[in-house]
Design an enzyme around this catalytic site. Structure first.
Site, PDB file in Angstrom:
ATOM      1  N   GLY A   1      -8.287   6.295   3.105  1.00  0.00           N
ATOM      2  CA  GLY A   1      -8.024   6.017   4.514  1.00  0.00           C
ATOM      3  C   GLY A   1      -8.641   7.025   5.466  1.00  0.00           C
ATOM      4  O   GLY A   1      -8.212   7.141   6.610  1.00  0.00           O
TER       5      GLY A   1
ATOM      6  N   ASP B   1     -13.099   3.379  13.381  1.00  0.00           N
ATOM      7  CA  ASP B   1     -13.635   4.355  12.422  1.00  0.00           C
ATOM      8  C   ASP B   1     -15.074   4.735  12.749  1.00  0.00           C
ATOM      9  O   ASP B   1     -15.444   5.914  12.752  1.00  0.00           O
ATOM     10  CB  ASP B   1     -13.562   3.795  10.996  1.00  0.00           C
ATOM     11  CG  ASP B   1     -12.186   3.239  10.663  1.00  0.00           C
ATOM     12  OD1 ASP B   1     -11.236   3.559  11.394  1.00  0.00           O
ATOM     13  OD2 ASP B   1     -12.076   2.490   9.689  1.00  0.00           O
TER      14      ASP B   1
HETATM   15  C1  GLA Z   1      -8.458   0.721   9.012  1.00  0.00           C
HETATM   16  C2  GLA Z   1      -9.528   0.011   9.837  1.00  0.00           C
HETATM   17  C3  GLA Z   1      -9.412   0.424  11.310  1.00  0.00           C
HETATM   18  C4  GLA Z   1      -8.002   0.239  11.820  1.00  0.00           C
HETATM   19  C5  GLA Z   1      -6.993   0.898  10.874  1.00  0.00           C
HETATM   20  C6  GLA Z   1      -5.575   0.619  11.261  1.00  0.00           C
HETATM   21  O1  GLA Z   1      -8.696   2.086   8.983  1.00  0.00           O
HETATM   22  O2  GLA Z   1     -10.801   0.328   9.345  1.00  0.00           O
HETATM   23  O3  GLA Z   1     -10.336  -0.311  12.071  1.00  0.00           O
HETATM   24  O4  GLA Z   1      -7.704  -1.116  12.016  1.00  0.00           O
HETATM   25  O5  GLA Z   1      -7.180   0.452   9.549  1.00  0.00           O
HETATM   26  O6  GLA Z   1      -5.260   1.222  12.459  1.00  0.00           O
END
Ligand code: GLA
Length: 387
Positions: free
Chosen positions: A123, A171
């Site tokens: 993440g 991101d």
């Molecule tokens: C992932 C996705 C982002 C966002 C997050 C939740 O990281 O890539 O675009 O939606 O989840 O906030």
């Protein structure tokens, strides 16, 4: 691995010298989760873990890749870009080349060595960092006239359409445009952004990996997106002007929530209040009110757990562990959820103690050994020339 070593490796693999190093960071979101694809607000920072890409041009229209993480090479022809059957990792580069070509940019071949320090699958946006680094590589080598926002949109498109993950825009945005010692406040509808200085000298952000692997493509992430869309459709009957949950006010929610199925009601509630929390977070951070920011982090976690239902028992445990700890001001799951990491806001002097406590309690209860990343809010992607 330092720059000299990477250059040496490059020479050994490609029998020539690289001309540039491109560095693009991973990110961690401070607050504003599952709001980006609802046209809402987010507040990420870039972390001091970068994907390093060493590059030089070639004239044969091929992209040759060597990834040091897998110790594997791969190559593809710009004339015929398809997803890889065996080397899934190279789909990120393939996707970027494809979206650039589709958008009409003239690019050619390059020889690429990849060394990523961004932990994968937890993440922290390792994919986005590779996408942004690859895009910057083509931009540098082929003098593309392309604005940052366009780069971000294309990188997202590559991930959505080529890799098949329906991520939002946060991101790639954070990886490209973050600034040292600042958080990045993004309006995901207008794509306007502001830097929010983080005057938190006596505090640190600590990331703890729950060691429960999350896989965005396989997870319920796309399902949550669909639920939000479905909720918008229902609400549009009463609020015809709305196009996303961003447009639904707290008053609207109160008025019309009874028309939503229970589950969708919870999702909508999370998104609306999470957007509000991001704006509050910006205000309290501007005033240097770190305690208030910590409280918002806890509220965000509670909402992700109870309303959006993307937490896990491991993530909840990591957030709970701090309860009787002094010096821990806030904690929440960060990123998509369903595993991955928790971010803590903690007084500097308590960091080591918190780690010990987590190691002890978490390991005993789950049998998993958590991993920590000490991070600082860092700068977004940049290019270095190699002489
Ligand atoms: C992932 C996705 C982002 C966002 C997050 C939740 O990281 O890539 O675009 O939606 O989840 O906030």
């Amino acid at each position: 691995m330092n720059k000299e070593k990477l250059i040496k490796q490059y020479k050994a693999i490609f029998h020539k010298s690289p001309t540039h190093i491109i560095r693009a960071p991973g990110r961690v979101n401070l607050i504003g989760e599952h709001t980006d694809y609802n046209d809402g607000f987010v507040l990420p920072i870039a972390i001091d873990r970068y994907t390093n890409i060493l590059i030089s041009k070639n004239d044969d229209g091929k992209v040759r890749l060597y990834d040091l993480k897998y110790n594997e090479k791969d190559e593809f022809d710009l004339e015929n870009i398809k997803p890889s059957q065996q080397k899934k990792w190279s789909d990120l580069q393939r996707g970027i080349a494809k979206v650039l070509l589709d958008a009409g940019y003239e690019i050619g071949g390059m020889d690429v060595l990849i060394f990523s320090e961004v932990p994968e699958g937890v993440g922290l946006s390792s994919s986005a960092s590779i996408e942004i680094a690859t895009l910057l590589s083509f931009k540098e080598l082929y003098n593309l006239d392309i604005k940052p926002i366009e780069m971000i949109k294309l990188a997202k498109k590559a991930e959505n359409e080529f890799v098949g993950v329906q991520c939002g825009i946060m991101d790639q945005f954070a990886s490209l445009l973050s600034k040292e010692s600042n958080a990045l406040f993004i309006d995901c509808r207008t794509l306007d952004f502001k830097y929010i200085p983080l005057s938190i000298q006596s505090y640190s952000f600590l990331i703890c990996n729950s060691m429960v692997k999350r896989k965005l493509a396989d997870s319920s992430y796309n399902e949550r997106r669909k639920e939000c869309k479905d909720a918008v459709k229902i609400l549009q009957k009463y609020l015809p002007e709305i196009t996303s949950l961003r447009d639904v006010s707290i008053n609207d929610l109160e008025k019309y929530k009874s028309y939503l199925p229970e589950e969708l009601k919870r999702r909508v509630e999370h998104v609306i209040y999470e957007n509000k929390r991001v704006k509050q977070a910006v205000e309290v951070l501007k005033k240097g009110n770190v305690e208030a920011f910590g409280k918002l982090m806890y509220q965000s976690h509670k909402s992700l757990k109870e309303l959006y239902e993307v937490s896990t028992k491991e993530l909840d445990l990591l957030v709970e562990i701090r309860k009787d700890e002094t010096g821990v001001l806030g904690a929440r799951l960060t990123g998509a959820g369903f595993g991955g990491c928790v971010i803590y806001l903690v007084k500097n002097y308590s960091v080591e103690h918190l780690k010990e406590k987590i190691l002890d309690v978490y390991s005993k209860k789950t049998g998993l050994v958590p991993q920590f990343y000490d991070i600082v809010p860092s700068r977004g992607a940049y290019v270095e020339f190699i002489k």
